[in-house]
Write an enzyme that holds these catalytic residues in place. Structure first.
Site, PDB file in Angstrom:
ATOM      1  N   GLY A 212      39.326  46.442  49.602  1.00  0.00           N
ATOM      2  CA  GLY A 212      38.139  45.985  50.328  1.00  0.00           C
ATOM      3  C   GLY A 212      37.666  44.665  49.783  1.00  0.00           C
ATOM      4  CG  ASN A 213      35.631  41.923  51.784  1.00  0.00           C
ATOM      5  OD1 ASN A 213      34.426  41.980  51.982  1.00  0.00           O
ATOM      6  ND2 ASN A 213      36.511  41.973  52.779  1.00  0.00           N
ATOM      7  NE  ARG A 214      33.276  41.155  43.643  1.00  0.00           N
ATOM      8  CZ  ARG A 214      33.220  42.084  42.692  1.00  0.00           C
ATOM      9  NH1 ARG A 214      32.291  43.000  42.744  1.00  0.00           N
ATOM     10  NH2 ARG A 214      34.085  42.070  41.711  1.00  0.00           N
ATOM     11  CB  ALA A 279      34.214  39.497  54.527  1.00  0.00           C
TER      12      ALA A 279
END
Ligand code: CTP
Length: 403
Positions: A212-214, A279
């Site tokens: 995943g990402n932040r 994102a």
């Protein structure tokens, strides 16, 4: 600023209600048309007669107004909420804040707040211990994230004799907040259909693990809230986030970049603008292992996950964009403008919002952002640190111009 504006004042049962007649008088002096609704408890602190005399309208005090109050019909709340250009709830007790945050509609004030699509300002006022309680703070956060303007209570001596935050601000401060909202009361996106994406995508490795990402989704949600307030019909496609849905926004949750791609393609038709604030992962595991990968099966060997590029949603929208305005985000840590120019060219974007997560006040999870906006003529506009909601309105100002 307030001339001919329709302002709904909701009063609840706090000691600060004694200041509300002065607020109503000041609003009237500035040319606003004011209507007042009260909870039963509010009547213990200030009389409906005072407020109806000052506002020039009957005051609604219950769920079933007689013909003397409101218009006596069962849909008074719908008519009154449509009439309003904005609503202020002051003072808002801890109880009111809690009920509002959970969508309750069991008195005239919460019913109108739920029915209204106009901006709503809430001025909480309570004792310091109630204000500091984690549940009240959670409720305030829910209200803010849902798109309500919550004024921070002031510090000082409270009716109980305790000291701390909890006082309702003075009338001139409330008036200032009302004027600020009135300044942004443009419904300039009315009848416009917007598709906004937000949050991260999760790319599964196996049923338990993912890449995943932040991204917190806050920028995309702020855009959705601001666009809805400006009258747009908003569809919000979001990855996994912990944010409440902004008022009057249609939300669709997705998980992977593939889901996001499919839903964007499904909802893109008929949209005036598509704003890709999500994102979206650039890479996804080649194999999605159907069962949990057990470490003992790997022995002590290093684990390798082979990644393949995802479909670039914006790039695929470009050839089909027609008259739809495309807004992309560029998250860059260096050579921002140069990379953003390339993105704009390659993805046929109308606007690119550049942000650098390494700048103080910008980036993942932050309440604020620091952006530069690039337009098709090559012009860049640099902005200082501001809330994501203000950034959203600045982006939407440019979208409105291009539409
Ligand atoms: N985006 C997209 N589909 C993807 C990846 C990104 O539509 N598969 C969109 C994002 O929502 C964003 C914009 O493209 O609006 C830019 O994303 P970013 O990751 O910054 O840029 P990339 O073009 O992916 O290039 P790079 O990673 O090299 O910066």
């Amino acid at each position: 600023m307030l001339e001919k504006k329709h302002i709904l004042v909701g009063v609840t049962g706090g000691i600060a209600a004694y200041k509300i007649p002065l607020l109503v008088r000041e609003l009237k002096k500035e040319g606003a048309d004011v209507r007042v609704v009260m909870t039963g408890a509010a009547k213990e602190f200030v009389t409906p007669l005072t407020l109806s005399t000052l506002s020039g309208h009957e005051v609604v005090t219950g769920m079933f107004p007689s013909s003397a109050e409101g218009n006596g019909s069962g849909t008074w709340h719908i008519e009154m909420s449509r009439w309003a250009d904005m609503m202020i709830i002051a003072p808002a007790t801890a109880n009111l804040v809690a009920r509002l945050a959970h969508g309750e509609a069991d008195d005239a004030v919460t019913t109108l707040a739920l029915a209204a699509s106009c901006p709503i300002v809430v001025s909480p006022s309570m004792d310091v211990d109630m204000w500091n309680h984690s549940l009240t703070q959670t409720n305030v956060r829910i209200l803010r994230e849902t798109g309500y303007v919550v004024l921070p209570p002031e510090e000082g001596e409270l009716a109980s004799g305790l000291k701390g935050p909890g006082r309702m601000p003075e009338v001139h401060t409330l008036l200032g907040a009302i004027r600020d909202v009135a300044r942004n009361l443009h419904r300039d996106l009315q009848k416009k259909k917007l598709l906004i994406t937000a949050g991260p995508t999760y790319e599964p490795i196996d049923p338990v693990r993912f890449i995943g990402n932040r991204s917190s989704g806050k920028m995309g949600f702020a855009l959705a809230a601001a666009a809805a307030q400006r009258g747009a019909e908003v569809t919000l496609l979001t990855g996994s986030v912990t944010l409440p849905t902004p008022r009057h926004v249609r939300r669709i949750d997705v998980e992977t970049s593939d889901d996001m791609y499919r839903e964007v393609m499904k909802y893109r038709t008929g949209k005036h603008a598509i704003i890709m604030a999500a994102a979206v992962a650039d890479f996804t595991p080649l194999k999605k292992v159907p069962k949990k990968i057990k470490k003992h099966e790997l022995g002590n060997a290093a684990m390798t996950v082979e990644l393949v590029p995802t479909r670039d949603i914006l790039a695929e929208l470009a050839p089909r964009k027609g008259n739809t305005l495309l807004v992309g985000f560029a998250l860059e840590t260096h050579n921002e403008i140069e990379f953003a120019r390339r993105k704009m060219r390659e993805k046929k974007l109308d606007l690119v919002v550049i942000n650098n997560p390494l700048k103080p006040g910008a980036g993942f999870g932050s309440e604020t952002n620091v952006v530069t906006i690039l337009n098709k003529r090559g012009k860049t506009e640099k902005f200082g640190r501001m809330t994501k909601f203000d950034v959203a309105n600045i982006i939407l100002d440019r979208v409105v111009k291009l539409l």
